[in-house]
Design an enzyme around this catalytic site. Structure first.
Site, PDB file in Angstrom:
ATOM      1  N   ILE A  18       1.350   7.174 -28.934  1.00 12.06           N
ATOM      2  CA  ILE A  18       0.902   5.864 -29.402  1.00 12.06           C
ATOM      3  C   ILE A  18       1.426   4.751 -28.500  1.00 12.06           C
ATOM      4  CG2 ILE A  18       0.902   4.255 -31.331  1.00 12.06           C
ATOM      5  CD1 ILE A  18       1.254   6.621 -33.202  1.00 12.06           C
ATOM      6  N   GLY A  19       2.685   4.821 -28.125  1.00 16.06           N
ATOM      7  CA  GLY A  19       3.244   3.770 -27.280  1.00 16.06           C
ATOM      8  C   GLY A  19       4.721   3.985 -27.045  1.00 16.06           C
ATOM      9  N   GLY A  21       8.533   1.630 -26.390  1.00 17.54           N
ATOM     10  CA  GLY A  21       9.229   0.352 -26.340  1.00 17.54           C
ATOM     11  C   GLY A  21      10.622   0.516 -25.787  1.00 17.54           C
ATOM     12  N   LYS A  41       9.068   8.785 -34.022  1.00 20.70           N
ATOM     13  CA  LYS A  41       9.750   7.921 -33.060  1.00 20.70           C
ATOM     14  C   LYS A  41      10.897   8.710 -32.453  1.00 20.70           C
ATOM     15  CE  LYS A  41       8.638   3.455 -35.160  1.00 20.70           C
ATOM     16  NZ  LYS A  41       7.925   2.865 -34.037  1.00 20.70           N
ATOM     17  N   ASP A 134      14.715  -7.273 -36.567  1.00 15.99           N
ATOM     18  CA  ASP A 134      13.706  -7.436 -35.513  1.00 15.99           C
ATOM     19  C   ASP A 134      12.329  -7.641 -36.138  1.00 15.99           C
ATOM     20  OD1 ASP A 134      12.723  -7.659 -32.950  1.00 15.99           O
ATOM     21  OD2 ASP A 134      12.547  -5.501 -32.627  1.00 15.99           O
TER      22      ASP A 134
END
Length: 490
Positions: A18-19, A21, A41, A134
């Site tokens: 998905i991505g 960071g 994650k 965050d």
């Protein structure tokens, strides 16, 4: 650790990446026995270089997993495989709040409804003693039923508790949404920190822009700490002073001066909105460093967005952006061509001409002053005494002449030279102070006020995405051991 499609990871079949960071890489996965899709994650390997990180990770993950709220992304599992920590959570079929606001737009009713749900979720977590740290639009997910969820709860805390090369002595958070106390590097944070970030999102939705921007992360953080936000009604004329009062209170610099819960903030905001009669929200402008064009966040990426309609829109947008870019370049070139920068000799000539002109005007003024006053006093003398009326002419006119001379003295005379000498002396003094601080820094002497040192923060800022998270290239450098000594101290 990099996972590929169809890989088996801890019993989950990886479907897509998905991505990625600054803290984790996110994968969509499928658990066959439970017949459900999840998001995994996987924290970056740099975190586990601390021998005690896994123990602290498990403790923090256990606390976060206890959060059970309909608008907080639930955690299904947390563990580590081959020393690599990961978190398994619900997979939200949809996109982020920012993506929704930019692509489809959000109505006032949708905004009030979704943000009220999120406020209740945030207040619930705070009552359980858990801070997010965050809060930002890319950490708010919206499913296909328009239900919002807060994701990544406590992930910043998990990264901060370790002493790894990434988390050590590093300010965690996103510059556009970070609270003043986070920006100052304070460790003992309160729920007011999350309320501040939540208020920034409300401000952004109601005005179309974040309260503070800048060319660098350091500039934005400096604004967060020291500058008052512009009243929202000065940006969106449809907003009222009542809305200004609510948002400015929520964005107060001191935590004690803000709303203490997101729920009370939304309560007052809904009342102010009802009285204002606002009917629509402005277009949302994506915040980037230096005002540049936005880049899509890695956590906003969706593998299914490859339809022909979207492809056509992307091609059209690319063409438009190319034309606009070419037009900007042409305008800049034309301006430079019409107005070439003056040479050093020309600048000196202009300065001398201004000085000569000011001197000539003063001498002309003084000549007329002496002539007129001389005539007035001669008339008084020839009339043989009486009240010395010319003294009024001399005194009042003389004040104006003295003011003109003082102005000439400090702008073009010796006063100007002395001022330049003082400026050069102050510059030299500040440079020496900076050199002393650099010397102390090399010796390992760090003071709290130096946490916002411009040079040090710029060195970190170049490793940030537009959403304020560490770049993959920096993480790769840390893992391969190619980073320099200054990077290892971050």
């Amino acid at each position: 650790m990099t996972l590929n499609t169809s890989d088996d990871f801890a019993g989950y079949e990886i479907k897509a990446r998905i991505g990625s960071g600054g803290m984790a890489t996110v994968y969509q996965a499928y658990h066959e026995r439970l017949d459900r899709h999840v998001a995994i994650k996987v924290l970056h390997e740099s975190f586990v270089r601390d021998d005690t990180f896994l123990e602290r990770f498990e403790r923090e993950a256990r606390i976060i997993a206890r959060l059970e709220h309909p608008h907080i992304v639930p955690i299904y599992d947390y563990a580590e495989i081959d020393g690599q920590p990961y978190i398994v959570m619900k997979y939200i079929e949809g996109g982020t709040l920012k993506r929704r606001a930019i692509k489809e737009g959000i109505t006032i009713d949708d905004m009030v409804s979704m943000m009220s749900m999120l406020a209740d979720a945030l207040t619930y977590a705070h009552e359980k003693g858990v801070l997010h740290r965050d809060i930002k639009p890319s950490n708010i997910l919206i499913d296909e039923r328009d239900l919002p969820y807060i994701s990544d709860f406590g992930l910043a805390r998990i990264a901060q508790v370790g002493d790894s090369t990434i988390s050590h002595d590093m300010m965690l958070g996103t510059p556009f949404y970070i609270s003043p106390e986070q920006a100052r590097g304070e460790r003992d944070l309160t729920p007011a920190t999350d309320v501040y970030a939540f208020a920034v999102i409300l401000y952004e939705l109601l005005t179309g822009q974040v309260p503070f921007g800048g060319d660098t992360a350091y500039a934005i953080v400096h604004e967060q700490i020291y500058s008052p936000p512009t009243p929202p009604s000065h940006i969106n004329a449809e907003l009222t002073p009542a809305l200004d009062d609510v948002l400015l209170k929520a964005l107060a610099k001191g935590p004690a001066q803000r709303y203490q819960t997101a729920t009370t903030l939304m309560r007052d905001l809904k009342l102010a909105l009802a009285e204002s009669g606002v009917t629509r929200l402005p277009p949302l402008h994506v915040a980037t460093f230096g005002g540049g064009r936005a880049q899509q966040s890695a956590f906003d990426f969706e593998a299914k967005d490859y339809g022909l309609g979207d492809l056509g829109q992307k091609i059209d947008q690319s063409i438009r952006k190319g034309v606009e870019f070419a037009s900007e370049i042409a305008d800049r070139f034309d301006k430079k061509k019409k107005k070439p920068p003056p040479s050093p000799e020309e600048l000196i000539r202009q300065r001398v001409q201004k000085k000569l002109k000011a001197r000539s005007e003063f001498l002309q003024h003084m000549t007329v002053f002496l002539a007129i006053n001389g005539i007035c006093w001669l008339i008084w003398i020839f009339h043989r005494g009486g009240f010395p009326w010319p003294i009024f002419v001399t005194a009042t006119w003389g004040i104006g002449l003295v003011n003109q001379y003082v102005d000439y003295y400090y702008k073009h005379g010796r006063g100007a030279d002395r001022g330049e000498d003082e400026i050069e002396s102050e510059i030299t003094r500040q440079m020496r102070i900076s050199q002393w601080r650099d010397s102390d820094r090399r010796k390992g002497v760090y003071e709290e006020e130096e946490l916002l040192d411009a040079d040090a923060f710029k060195a970190r800022a170049v490793r940030l995405h537009d959403d304020g998270e560490l770049s993959d290239s920096f993480i790769d450098e840390m893992e391969s051991g190619n980073a320099d000594s200054n990077d290892r101290q971050l």
